[in-house]
Scaffold this active site. Structure first.
Site, PDB file in Angstrom:
ATOM      1  N   ASN A 187       0.861  -1.185   0.000  1.00  0.00           N
ATOM      2  CA  ASN A 187       0.000   0.000   0.000  1.00  0.00           C
ATOM      3  C   ASN A 187       0.898   1.237   0.000  1.00  0.00           C
ATOM      4  OD1 ASN A 187       0.910   0.400   2.651  1.00  0.00           O
ATOM      5  ND2 ASN A 187      -1.006  -0.235   3.598  1.00  0.00           N
ATOM      6  N   LEU A 224      -3.867   1.959  -3.686  1.00  0.00           N
ATOM      7  CA  LEU A 224      -3.964   3.390  -3.408  1.00  0.00           C
ATOM      8  C   LEU A 224      -5.299   3.770  -2.773  1.00  0.00           C
ATOM      9  CD1 LEU A 224      -2.420   4.510  -6.823  1.00  0.00           C
ATOM     10  CD2 LEU A 224      -1.271   4.559  -4.588  1.00  0.00           C
ATOM     11  N   ARG A 227      -8.458   5.453  -4.570  1.00  0.00           N
ATOM     12  CA  ARG A 227      -8.014   5.789  -5.928  1.00  0.00           C
ATOM     13  C   ARG A 227      -7.850   4.562  -6.814  1.00  0.00           C
ATOM     14  NH1 ARG A 227      -2.672   9.028  -5.523  1.00  0.00           N
ATOM     15  NH2 ARG A 227      -2.375   7.853  -3.568  1.00  0.00           N
ATOM     16  N   GLY A 228      -7.791   3.372  -6.206  1.00  0.00           N
ATOM     17  CA  GLY A 228      -7.645   2.157  -6.995  1.00  0.00           C
ATOM     18  C   GLY A 228      -6.290   1.521  -6.783  1.00  0.00           C
ATOM     19  N   ALA A 252      -9.017  -4.923   6.996  1.00  0.00           N
ATOM     20  CA  ALA A 252      -8.983  -6.107   6.123  1.00  0.00           C
ATOM     21  C   ALA A 252      -9.297  -5.810   4.664  1.00  0.00           C
ATOM     22  CB  ALA A 252      -9.906  -7.214   6.634  1.00  0.00           C
ATOM     23  N   ALA A 253      -9.401  -4.537   4.282  1.00  0.00           N
ATOM     24  CA  ALA A 253      -9.629  -4.233   2.868  1.00  0.00           C
ATOM     25  C   ALA A 253      -8.473  -4.743   2.016  1.00  0.00           C
ATOM     26  CB  ALA A 253      -9.807  -2.728   2.677  1.00  0.00           C
ATOM     27  N   GLY A 254      -7.249  -4.538   2.494  1.00  0.00           N
ATOM     28  CA  GLY A 254      -6.088  -5.033   1.770  1.00  0.00           C
ATOM     29  C   GLY A 254      -6.051  -6.551   1.725  1.00  0.00           C
ATOM     30  N   ASP A 255      -6.512  -7.195   2.783  1.00  0.00           N
ATOM     31  CA  ASP A 255      -6.550  -8.653   2.806  1.00  0.00           C
ATOM     32  C   ASP A 255      -7.593  -9.184   1.822  1.00  0.00           C
ATOM     33  OD1 ASP A 255      -4.615  -8.615   4.793  1.00  0.00           O
ATOM     34  OD2 ASP A 255      -6.100  -8.578   6.395  1.00  0.00           O
ATOM     35  N   SER A 294     -16.230  -8.996   7.056  1.00  0.00           N
ATOM     36  CA  SER A 294     -16.373  -8.058   5.937  1.00  0.00           C
ATOM     37  C   SER A 294     -15.939  -8.644   4.600  1.00  0.00           C
ATOM     38  CB  SER A 294     -15.549  -6.795   6.210  1.00  0.00           C
ATOM     39  OG  SER A 294     -14.155  -7.050   6.052  1.00  0.00           O
TER      40      SER A 294
END
Length: 308
Positions: A187, A224, A227-228, A252-255, A294
């Site tokens: 990230n 990002l 932003r995507g 956990a969005a990145g996971d 989530s």
């Protein structure tokens, strides 16, 4: 790539203790929280569940303690249909836990006590080498000790299994490791740690990613946030925008992104298609509270992909 959609995840498992609050406290400040709940988490466990829900056949290499938290964590991954043969339960050890504070804008602060996660060794990875035999993708993070991560990458490299490394939390990596990676997915904060460049602009992201490509990584995906995600390979770069959603909790969005990315690649989607699929998974994850609660399912992700 193996003719299966098997994703092998090597990593951590935690029990998350979450407090929702109006705002995050300043250093030394005590404030009253709102809701409190306990859910399963840990970057490895989150990503293995994310990959399973996104349609992959998944196995997990991890260490748990023989406490109540470990028993609950093991039951949770079994419920998801995840292969647990290579999960090691260590006697007289505590399992990993995380304290998570979440404000009303969905931003969070996380502190992790590794527990048994810190006892994942190269020897334990070596005893689990059978897990690598038919894997299509190997996915790792940095919540496990680096020697174990390096051992897993070496085993995958020897078997020509593409490796995705999510370098989270940010840490230093041996230079020789980069050439063994198919993808690295930092990230913004992790990108700055690895390259010295904070990707404030699209051009910053490209510049940082090319530094990593020159180290030998086949592809770099810099996430990002809203932003995507920026994909950079020797063939060029592309920014894949993220769907617009209302964020409730970014935990956990990145996971979700990394698990869905591995799942998509295990099904032989091209990189750009896999990235769009992963972007939608990450976007869906921020619309719900908690780590594993989530994480979206294949049908939800594909529906959002088709709407874009």
């Amino acid at each position: 790539m193996a003719e299966t959609n098997k994703v092998l995840v090597v990593g951590s498992s935690n029990t998350d203790m979450v407090i929702n609050m109006s705002r995050l406290p300043a250093p030394g400040e005590t404030i009253l929280g709102e809701d409190f709940f306990v859910v399963q988490g840990g970057k490895g466990a989150n990503q293995v569940v994310a990959a399973a829900r996104a349609g992959a056949d998944v196995s997990f290499i991890a260490c748990l303690g023989d406490d109540s938290f470990g028993k609950q964590a093991l039951a949770a991954v079994e419920t998801e249909g995840i292969g647990t043969r290579y999960i090691t339960v260590l006697p007289n050890q505590v399992s990993g836990v995380a304290a998570i504070l979440v404000d009303r804008d969905g931003e969070n602060t996380i502190v992790v006590a590794p527990g048994a996660n810190g006892l994942l060794t190269p020897e334990i990875i070596g005893r689990a080498k059978g897990a690598f035999d038919d894997a299509a993708i190997c996915l790792l993070q940095l919540e496990s000790p680096l020697p174990a991560v390096v051992k897993a990458i070496d085993l995958a490299w020897e078997r020509e299994i593409p490796v995705i490394l999510n370098p989270a939390p940010a840490g230093d990596l041996p230079e020789e490791l980069f050439q063994k990676l198919y993808l690295i997915t930092p990230n913004e904060t992790e990108t700055e740690h690895l390259t010295g460049i904070l990707p404030v602009t699209e051009e910053d992201a490209k510049q940082a990613a090319y530094l990593l490509v020159r180290k030998g990584v086949t592809g770099v995906i810099i996430t990002l946030g809203s932003r995507g995600a920026m994909l950079v390979t020797d063939d060029g770069s592309v920014l894949i925008p993220s769907p617009e959603v209302v964020a409730t909790d970014t935990t956990a969005a990145g996971d979700a992104f990394n698990g869905a990315l591995a799942s998509a690649l295990s099904r032989n989607l091209c990189l750009e298609e896999a990235l769009r699929f992963a972007n939608c998974a990450g976007a869906l994850a921020v619309t719900k509270s908690g780590a594993q609660p989530s994480l979206p399912y294949f049908s939800e992700i594909t529906e959002l992909v088709h709407r874009q």
